[in-house]
Motif scaffolding. Structure first.
Motif, PDB file in Angstrom:
ATOM      1  N   ILE A 152      25.869   8.691  15.986  1.00 50.83           N
ATOM      2  CA  ILE A 152      24.442   8.400  15.761  1.00 50.83           C
ATOM      3  C   ILE A 152      23.927   9.242  14.608  1.00 50.83           C
ATOM      4  O   ILE A 152      23.316   8.734  13.662  1.00 50.83           O
ATOM      5  N   ARG A 153      24.181  10.538  14.659  1.00 51.52           N
ATOM      6  CA  ARG A 153      23.718  11.451  13.612  1.00 51.52           C
ATOM      7  C   ARG A 153      24.330  11.065  12.265  1.00 51.52           C
ATOM      8  O   ARG A 153      23.665  11.084  11.236  1.00 51.52           O
ATOM      9  N   SER A 154      25.590  10.672  12.271  1.00 55.09           N
ATOM     10  CA  SER A 154      26.273  10.269  11.045  1.00 55.09           C
ATOM     11  C   SER A 154      25.609   9.037  10.424  1.00 55.09           C
ATOM     12  O   SER A 154      25.384   8.990   9.207  1.00 55.09           O
ATOM     13  N   LYS A 155      25.267   8.057  11.241  1.00 53.49           N
ATOM     14  CA  LYS A 155      24.613   6.842  10.738  1.00 53.49           C
ATOM     15  C   LYS A 155      23.219   7.160  10.199  1.00 53.49           C
ATOM     16  O   LYS A 155      22.802   6.618   9.168  1.00 53.49           O
ATOM     17  N   ILE A 156      22.502   8.043  10.904  1.00 49.71           N
ATOM     18  CA  ILE A 156      21.170   8.454  10.434  1.00 49.71           C
ATOM     19  C   ILE A 156      21.294   9.101   9.057  1.00 49.71           C
ATOM     20  O   ILE A 156      20.537   8.770   8.133  1.00 49.71           O
ATOM     21  N   GLN A 157      22.257  10.017   8.903  1.00 47.80           N
ATOM     22  CA  GLN A 157      22.450  10.701   7.615  1.00 47.80           C
ATOM     23  C   GLN A 157      22.790   9.721   6.494  1.00 47.80           C
ATOM     24  O   GLN A 157      22.288   9.862   5.377  1.00 47.80           O
ATOM     25  N   ASP A 158      23.624   8.734   6.793  1.00 48.06           N
ATOM     26  CA  ASP A 158      23.983   7.738   5.785  1.00 48.06           C
ATOM     27  C   ASP A 158      22.751   6.968   5.312  1.00 48.06           C
ATOM     28  O   ASP A 158      22.545   6.773   4.108  1.00 48.06           O
ATOM     29  N   ILE A 159      21.922   6.545   6.255  1.00 49.24           N
ATOM     30  CA  ILE A 159      20.717   5.786   5.902  1.00 49.24           C
ATOM     31  C   ILE A 159      19.734   6.674   5.151  1.00 49.24           C
ATOM     32  O   ILE A 159      19.139   6.254   4.149  1.00 49.24           O
ATOM     33  N   GLU A 160      19.570   7.908   5.606  1.00 49.11           N
ATOM     34  CA  GLU A 160      18.650   8.827   4.919  1.00 49.11           C
ATOM     35  C   GLU A 160      19.114   9.109   3.491  1.00 49.11           C
ATOM     36  O   GLU A 160      18.296   9.183   2.571  1.00 49.11           O
ATOM     37  N   ALA A 161      20.429   9.240   3.289  1.00 49.21           N
ATOM     38  CA  ALA A 161      20.973   9.504   1.947  1.00 49.21           C
ATOM     39  C   ALA A 161      20.682   8.355   0.979  1.00 49.21           C
ATOM     40  O   ALA A 161      20.544   8.577  -0.227  1.00 49.21           O
ATOM     41  N   ASN A 169       0.827  -1.205   0.000  1.00 44.05           N
ATOM     42  CA  ASN A 169       0.000   0.000   0.000  1.00 44.05           C
ATOM     43  C   ASN A 169       0.859   1.252   0.000  1.00 44.05           C
ATOM     44  O   ASN A 169       1.899   1.306   0.648  1.00 44.05           O
ATOM     45  N   LEU A 170       0.399   2.271  -0.728  1.00 39.05           N
ATOM     46  CA  LEU A 170       1.068   3.562  -0.716  1.00 39.05           C
ATOM     47  C   LEU A 170       0.635   4.290   0.552  1.00 39.05           C
ATOM     48  O   LEU A 170      -0.565   4.470   0.791  1.00 39.05           O
ATOM     49  N   VAL A 171       1.614   4.684   1.365  1.00 42.45           N
ATOM     50  CA  VAL A 171       1.312   5.336   2.635  1.00 42.45           C
ATOM     51  C   VAL A 171       2.228   6.544   2.829  1.00 42.45           C
ATOM     52  O   VAL A 171       3.244   6.684   2.169  1.00 42.45           O
ATOM     53  N   ALA A 172       1.806   7.408   3.735  1.00 43.88           N
ATOM     54  CA  ALA A 172       2.642   8.515   4.187  1.00 43.88           C
ATOM     55  C   ALA A 172       2.790   8.340   5.682  1.00 43.88           C
ATOM     56  O   ALA A 172       1.928   7.747   6.340  1.00 43.88           O
ATOM     57  N   GLY A 173       3.886   8.849   6.209  1.00 40.11           N
ATOM     58  CA  GLY A 173       4.071   8.665   7.635  1.00 40.11           C
ATOM     59  C   GLY A 173       5.186   9.510   8.200  1.00 40.11           C
ATOM     60  O   GLY A 173       5.754  10.370   7.526  1.00 40.11           O
ATOM     61  N   ALA A 174       5.488   9.220   9.459  1.00 37.96           N
ATOM     62  CA  ALA A 174       6.561   9.918  10.162  1.00 37.96           C
ATOM     63  C   ALA A 174       7.320   8.912  11.014  1.00 37.96           C
ATOM     64  O   ALA A 174       6.718   8.072  11.680  1.00 37.96           O
ATOM     65  N   ILE A 175       8.620   9.022  10.966  1.00 41.59           N
ATOM     66  CA  ILE A 175       9.484   8.217  11.835  1.00 41.59           C
ATOM     67  C   ILE A 175      10.044   9.180  12.874  1.00 41.59           C
ATOM     68  O   ILE A 175      10.675  10.179  12.519  1.00 41.59           O
ATOM     69  N   THR A 176       9.786   8.889  14.131  1.00 35.07           N
ATOM     70  CA  THR A 176      10.273   9.727  15.216  1.00 35.07           C
ATOM     71  C   THR A 176      11.433   9.016  15.899  1.00 35.07           C
ATOM     72  O   THR A 176      11.321   7.849  16.252  1.00 35.07           O
ATOM     73  N   LEU A 177      12.532   9.735  16.076  1.00 33.50           N
ATOM     74  CA  LEU A 177      13.724   9.191  16.720  1.00 33.50           C
ATOM     75  C   LEU A 177      14.147  10.127  17.845  1.00 33.50           C
ATOM     76  O   LEU A 177      14.127  11.347  17.673  1.00 33.50           O
ATOM     77  N   VAL A 178      14.533   9.563  18.969  1.00 29.19           N
ATOM     78  CA  VAL A 178      15.089  10.347  20.075  1.00 29.19           C
ATOM     79  C   VAL A 178      16.483   9.801  20.348  1.00 29.19           C
ATOM     80  O   VAL A 178      16.658   8.590  20.481  1.00 29.19           O
ATOM     81  N   TYR A 179      17.461  10.708  20.404  1.00 35.85           N
ATOM     82  CA  TYR A 179      18.832  10.274  20.642  1.00 35.85           C
ATOM     83  C   TYR A 179      19.650  11.391  21.272  1.00 35.85           C
ATOM     84  O   TYR A 179      19.248  12.554  21.284  1.00 35.85           O
ATOM     85  N   ASN A 180      20.840  11.015  21.756  1.00 38.03           N
ATOM     86  CA  ASN A 180      21.753  11.933  22.420  1.00 38.03           C
ATOM     87  C   ASN A 180      22.572  12.668  21.364  1.00 38.03           C
ATOM     88  O   ASN A 180      23.272  12.036  20.567  1.00 38.03           O
ATOM     89  N   LYS A 200      22.543   1.858  17.072  1.00 35.83           N
ATOM     90  CA  LYS A 200      22.961   1.830  18.472  1.00 35.83           C
ATOM     91  C   LYS A 200      22.967   3.260  19.025  1.00 35.83           C
ATOM     92  O   LYS A 200      23.560   4.158  18.433  1.00 35.83           O
ATOM     93  N   GLY A 201      22.264   3.449  20.142  1.00 37.32           N
ATOM     94  CA  GLY A 201      22.184   4.755  20.777  1.00 37.32           C
ATOM     95  C   GLY A 201      20.836   5.435  20.602  1.00 37.32           C
ATOM     96  O   GLY A 201      20.552   6.427  21.270  1.00 37.32           O
ATOM     97  N   ILE A 202      19.995   4.918  19.704  1.00 33.71           N
ATOM     98  CA  ILE A 202      18.654   5.482  19.576  1.00 33.71           C
ATOM     99  C   ILE A 202      17.892   5.118  20.844  1.00 33.71           C
ATOM    100  O   ILE A 202      17.756   3.947  21.189  1.00 33.71           O
ATOM    101  N   GLN A 203      17.422   6.132  21.559  1.00 36.83           N
ATOM    102  CA  GLN A 203      16.728   5.901  22.824  1.00 36.83           C
ATOM    103  C   GLN A 203      15.275   5.488  22.616  1.00 36.83           C
ATOM    104  O   GLN A 203      14.720   4.723  23.387  1.00 36.83           O
ATOM    105  N   HIS A 204      14.665   6.040  21.564  1.00 37.39           N
ATOM    106  CA  HIS A 204      13.275   5.704  21.258  1.00 37.39           C
ATOM    107  C   HIS A 204      13.052   5.930  19.774  1.00 37.39           C
ATOM    108  O   HIS A 204      13.587   6.872  19.196  1.00 37.39           O
ATOM    109  N   GLY A 205      12.271   5.076  19.166  1.00 38.03           N
ATOM    110  CA  GLY A 205      11.929   5.234  17.770  1.00 38.03           C
ATOM    111  C   GLY A 205      10.554   4.670  17.489  1.00 38.03           C
ATOM    112  O   GLY A 205      10.165   3.669  18.099  1.00 38.03           O
ATOM    113  N   LYS A 206       9.828   5.328  16.592  1.00 38.23           N
ATOM    114  CA  LYS A 206       8.491   4.853  16.273  1.00 38.23           C
ATOM    115  C   LYS A 206       8.111   5.312  14.875  1.00 38.23           C
ATOM    116  O   LYS A 206       8.438   6.414  14.453  1.00 38.23           O
ATOM    117  N   LEU A 207       7.400   4.445  14.164  1.00 39.48           N
ATOM    118  CA  LEU A 207       6.871   4.755  12.844  1.00 39.48           C
ATOM    119  C   LEU A 207       5.355   4.860  12.934  1.00 39.48           C
ATOM    120  O   LEU A 207       4.708   3.979  13.504  1.00 39.48           O
TER     121      LEU A 207
END
Length: 133
Positions: free
Chosen positions: A68-77, A51-62, A120-127
């Motif tokens: 952590i930010r570097s890994k997020i950027q790599d995956i997002e890219a 199914n075609l969906v829209a959404g939001a991924i929420t991440l909480v981290y230090n 590693k280091g993501i304190q909370h995440g939800k889709l």
């Protein structure tokens, strides 16, 4: 909509867990909690398809942990075709919340969120997803 009644047998531990769930989530009774869980399961099952969906991924981290930010950027890219936008909010001097707006086939959004939440280091995440068609 008419309601059908049926009996359910549960082990004592599972019944206690259900009662705790009812209390923690402020359900009026067990039936309401079971209805919610069944409906949630059915929706999540539909999301695992194409199914075609829209959404939001929420991440909480230090924010002090730069890797952590570097890994997020790599995956997002690697997922620009399904990422609409990303925004970071600073919760306090050490922690931030990042919200990634996404749109695409539900299974791809689930895969992306699983990758991000597993860092590693993501304190909370939800889709959260909603059908767009």
């Amino acid at each position: 909509m008419p309601v059908s009644r049926f009996g359910v047998s549960l082990e004592e531990d599972l019944l206690k867990a259900l009662d705790e769930y009812v209390k923690e989530n402020n359900f009026a009774n067990r039936s309401q909690a079971i209805r919610f869980l069944v409906e949630k399961n059915l929706v999540e099952k539909k999301w695992k398809c194409d199914n075609l969906v829209a959404g939001a991924i929420t991440l909480v981290y230090n924010t002090k942990k730069k890797e952590i930010r570097s890994k997020i950027q790599d995956i997002e890219a690697e997922n620009t075709e399904i990422i609409l936008s990303s925004q970071i909010f600073h919760i306090n001097p050490e922690n931030c919340m990042e919200i990634v707006a996404v749109r695409g086939p539900s299974f791809k959004l689930t895969e992306l969120s699983d990758q991000l939440i597993a860092i590693k280091g993501i304190q909370h995440g939800k889709l959260i997803m909603s059908k767009v068609d």
